[in-house]
Design an enzyme around this catalytic site. Structure first.
Site, PDB file in Angstrom:
ATOM      1  N   ASP A   1      74.109  27.376  64.131  1.00  0.00           N
ATOM      2  CA  ASP A   1      73.427  28.199  63.122  1.00  0.00           C
ATOM      3  C   ASP A   1      74.023  27.936  61.745  1.00  0.00           C
ATOM      4  O   ASP A   1      73.305  27.718  60.762  1.00  0.00           O
ATOM      5  CB  ASP A   1      73.579  29.676  63.511  1.00  0.00           C
ATOM      6  CG  ASP A   1      72.754  30.589  62.617  1.00  0.00           C
ATOM      7  OD1 ASP A   1      71.675  30.156  62.159  1.00  0.00           O
ATOM      8  OD2 ASP A   1      73.185  31.721  62.365  1.00  0.00           O
TER       9      ASP A   1
ATOM     10  N   ASP B   1      72.373  25.583  58.253  1.00  0.00           N
ATOM     11  CA  ASP B   1      72.191  26.001  56.844  1.00  0.00           C
ATOM     12  C   ASP B   1      72.747  24.924  55.919  1.00  0.00           C
ATOM     13  O   ASP B   1      72.184  24.635  54.863  1.00  0.00           O
ATOM     14  CB  ASP B   1      72.914  27.322  56.552  1.00  0.00           C
ATOM     15  CG  ASP B   1      72.046  28.541  56.850  1.00  0.00           C
ATOM     16  OD1 ASP B   1      71.250  28.476  57.808  1.00  0.00           O
ATOM     17  OD2 ASP B   1      72.172  29.561  56.133  1.00  0.00           O
TER      18      ASP B   1
ATOM     19  N   LYS C   1      85.429  23.953  68.390  1.00  0.00           N
ATOM     20  CA  LYS C   1      86.726  24.312  67.790  1.00  0.00           C
ATOM     21  C   LYS C   1      87.670  24.478  68.966  1.00  0.00           C
ATOM     22  O   LYS C   1      88.284  25.527  69.169  1.00  0.00           O
ATOM     23  CB  LYS C   1      86.583  25.592  66.953  1.00  0.00           C
ATOM     24  CG  LYS C   1      87.819  25.971  66.163  1.00  0.00           C
ATOM     25  CD  LYS C   1      88.103  25.040  64.996  1.00  0.00           C
ATOM     26  CE  LYS C   1      89.400  25.462  64.298  1.00  0.00           C
ATOM     27  NZ  LYS C   1      89.830  24.480  63.286  1.00  0.00           N
TER      28      LYS C   1
HETATM   29  N1  GGG Z   1      63.268  32.674  60.655  1.00  0.00           N
HETATM   30  C1  GGG Z   1      63.773  33.682  61.467  1.00  0.00           C
HETATM   31  C2  GGG Z   1      64.859  34.460  60.791  1.00  0.00           C
HETATM   32  O1  GGG Z   1      64.629  35.537  60.298  1.00  0.00           O
HETATM   33  N2  GGG Z   1      66.036  33.878  60.747  1.00  0.00           N
HETATM   34  C3  GGG Z   1      67.171  34.463  60.106  1.00  0.00           C
HETATM   35  C4  GGG Z   1      68.346  34.707  60.972  1.00  0.00           C
HETATM   36  O2  GGG Z   1      69.225  35.452  60.606  1.00  0.00           O
HETATM   37  N3  GGG Z   1      68.417  34.073  62.099  1.00  0.00           N
HETATM   38  C5  GGG Z   1      69.533  34.171  62.935  1.00  0.00           C
HETATM   39  C6  GGG Z   1      69.540  33.139  63.978  1.00  0.00           C
HETATM   40  O3  GGG Z   1      68.761  32.178  63.933  1.00  0.00           O
HETATM   41  O4  GGG Z   1      70.349  33.244  64.889  1.00  0.00           O
END
Ligand code: GGG
Length: 354
Positions: A246, A250, A189
């Site tokens: 991140d 998703d 960005k």
């Molecule tokens: N699988 C691991 C976990 O609990 N991931 C959820 C999460 O919030 N991860 C944050 C990240 O990957 O920075």
């Protein structure tokens, strides 16, 4: 036969269900393909926090360093603030071992419906490479006048030339190795983040010049989010900062069916420290303990781990078994439109392993 030492960190919530499922799959695949595995399980996470005031013991990294790889489930508990769970376990391991490359593939498997219309199995096949040790997650900042009416919070993003260079180079090398579209998309960005992300863009252009056989694209993160929905099949390797990677992973997970199916690898490409493998999903307290969790993201993460450990036959037998279960379609977890429990999905994968 080489024996690989694996640290298991089930962690919290559904992590306690999906890691044992993946362990059973690993044990069966390893026995068929003559791969030696030794597991050591650590009960670190929110229960450890309730008992000892910390998610992990002080010597956690020293103990983990003895292993060849780490398989983690999830961190997060409704009674512990999320910044405590994440900063108490997952992030210190990523940073402490300098696991700078977070690899998050997204593939539309046969038998899995994308929420987007018109996409055939295999047509969406991308991997998000998330910078994993600095950027917006650098954990630099603090409070002034903490909890007072005039409270101030400072949170600093950190972009280093070395950090940008190594993750962008990793993305280009992967685009060369993958049997894909030989394309790297960089996401920033930099119109608004006029220092760190301008440096990122500049390094991206410099590194791209070393890979003339790979096509490139630079997108602002808002346009990237739109295009993940509008033209997901056009992406191959996508490289982004810690926070953007991140969020975008998703999105890539849901356009290929479910976040429950999404694996990830936190790699130290120099292999100085054990790399960490985990599902992309979190601890899902709403379904934890009910036997409903989809174990496939963790099982696919376990396959990535075996690949990293040099056990390619074992890795592909696990991935093929997951593909077969999904294509068959009779034993699917709830997030993929089925009714099968964690145990039933795991049994189906075990049955399909060759
Ligand atoms: N699988 C691991 C976990 O609990 N991931 C959820 C999460 O919030 N991860 C944050 C990240 O990957 O920075």
């Amino acid at each position: 036969m080489k024996r690989h030492s694996i640290a298991l960190l089930p962690g919290d919530g559904i992590g306690l269900e999906v890691v044992p499922a993946a362990r059973r799959v690993l044990e069966k695949a390893a026995s068929i393909h003559h791969a030696g595995l030794a597991f050591e399980e650590y009960d670190w996470g929110s229960d450890h926090y309730f008992r000892h005031g910390a998610m992990m013991p002080l010597d956690a990294l020293e103990r983990l360093r003895q292993h060849d790889a780490i398989l983690l489930g999830a961190v997060g508990h409704p009674d512990v603030p999320d910044h405590i769970t994440l900063n108490g376990m997952l992030l210190p391991i990523r940073r402490g071992f300098d696991l700078y490359a977070n690899v998050r593939p997204a593939f539309l498997y046969q038998g899995v419906a994308s929420p987007l219309k018109g996409h055939e199995p295999g047509s969406i096949d991308m991997v998000v490479i998330r910078e994993n040790t600095e950027g917006e997650y650098a954990n630099i900042g603090g409070f002034l006048y903490h909890h007072l009416p005039g409270e101030v919070a400072v949170q600093t993003s950190l972009f280093t030339r070395q950090g940008c260079d190594r993750i962008i180079r990793f993305a280009f090398d992967l685009a060369r190795r993958r049997n894909g579209k030989r394309r790297v998309t960089s996401v920033t960005k930099s119109n608004a983040q006029g220092y760190g992300m301008v440096l990122w863009d500049r390094v991206f252009r410099e590194v791209a010049a070393d890979y003339p056989d790979i096509s490139t694209e630079s997108l602002l993160v808002d346009a990237a989010a739109m295009n993940f929905v509008r033209r997901p099949a056009s992406f191959d390797v996508v490289v982004a900062s810690n926070l953007f990677g991140d969020i975008l992973s998703d999105l890539s997970a849901i356009v290929t069916g479910s976040i429950g199916l999404a694996p990830s690898a936190n790699l130290d490409p120099r292999r100085l420290a054990p790399s960490l493998f985990e599902p992309v999903h979190g601890s899902a307290p709403d379904i934890a303990g009910r036997g409903l969790a989809n174990p496939l993201g963790t099982i696919l993460a376990a396959a990535m781990m075996m690949e990293h450990l040099g056990e390619a036959a074992c890795a592909s037998s696990i991935e093929e078994a997951v593909r077969a279960v999904l294509a068959d379609g009779t034993v699917l977890p709830a997030d993929l439109g089925g009714k099968a429990s964690t145990a039933e999905v795991t049994e189906a994968v075990l049955e399909a392993i060759r």
